[in-house]
Design an enzyme around this catalytic site. Structure first.
Site, short mmCIF file in Angstrom:
data_model
loop_
_atom_site.label_atom_id
_atom_site.label_comp_id
_atom_site.label_asym_id
_atom_site.label_seq_id
_atom_site.Cartn_x
_atom_site.Cartn_y
_atom_site.Cartn_z
N THR A 170 -8.35 -7.76 24.07
CA THR A 170 -8.58 -6.40 24.55
C THR A 170 -7.25 -5.70 24.81
O THR A 170 -6.18 -6.29 24.65
CB THR A 170 -9.40 -6.40 25.86
OG1 THR A 170 -8.60 -7.00 26.89
CG2 THR A 170 -10.71 -7.16 25.70
N SER A 182 -18.48 -13.55 35.36
CA SER A 182 -17.52 -14.50 35.95
C SER A 182 -16.46 -14.77 34.88
O SER A 182 -16.01 -13.85 34.23
CB SER A 182 -18.23 -15.79 36.39
OG SER A 182 -18.73 -16.51 35.28
#
Length: 148
Positions: A68, A20
Site C-alpha cells: 500500500t 487485527s
C-alpha cells in the site's frame, strides 16, 4: 468493545468486522504493542460472537503484508527490495493488494453462516519461511543502526 456494545442494539442484524493483523499470532521483534492489540481484538471477536449472536455476526480480518501507500515515503530501491524479499518468503510469492483484503472483508460482512472467525488474508504468512536476513534491507538497516 464499547463501540460494538453500543451499536449492537441499534443494528438488530448484520455483522461487525474487526481488523487485527498477523502479529497477534506470529509476533515480530519490536512489535509487542501490535501483537498485544491484535491478540486482544481477536479474542474480542470470538467473545462478542457468542454474546451478540444470533442476531449479529462478529468476525475479524487479519491481513498480512499488503503493498500500500504506507511505504511510499521509503527510498524506492529499498522499498522494492523489501517488497521483493517479503514476496519471496511467502508461499504465494507476492505481497497482498488492498483488493485482496477488501474481498475478504466483504465475505466476512456478508456470509450469513460465518461468525467468530479470524480470517487470515496473508499470502501464507502464517506458514511462511523467514526472509533471508542477508538480503533483507530492513534487517540490514537495523544492523547498521545497532552497531553505530
Amino acid at each position: 468493545y464499547r463501540c460494538a456494545k453500543a451499536a449492537a442494539p441499534m443494528m438488530r442484524s448484520g455483522a461487525i468486522v474487526f481488523t487485527s493483523g498477523v502479529l497477534g499470532r506470529r509476533p515480530g521483534v519490536n512489535c509487542v504493542p501490535l501483537a498485544v492489540a491484535n491478540g486482544a481484538i481477536e479474542a474480542l471477536t470470538r467473545s462478542l460472537a457468542l454474546e451478540l449472536g444470533p442476531d449479529l455476526r462478529v468476525n475479524c480480518l487479519s491481513p498480512g503484508f499488503m503493498k500500500t501507500e504506507r511505504f511510499d515515503h521509503m527510498d524506492s530501491q529499498k522499498r522494492e527490495a523489501m517488497l521483493a524479499n517479503t514476496a519471496a518468503s511467502l508461499p504465494l510469492k507476492r505481497c497482498g493488494d488492498p483488493q485482496d483484503a477488501g474481498e475478504a472483508l466483504y465475505f466476512l460482512a456478508s456470509s450469513p453462516y460465518t461468525t467468530g472467525v479470524v480470517l487470515d488474508v496473508d499470502g501464507g504468512h502464517m506458514v511462511r519461511q523467514y526472509v533471508d536476513v542477508s538480503t533483507d534491507p530492513m534487517r540490514q538497516a537495523a544492523k547498521t543502526s545497532a552497531s553505530s
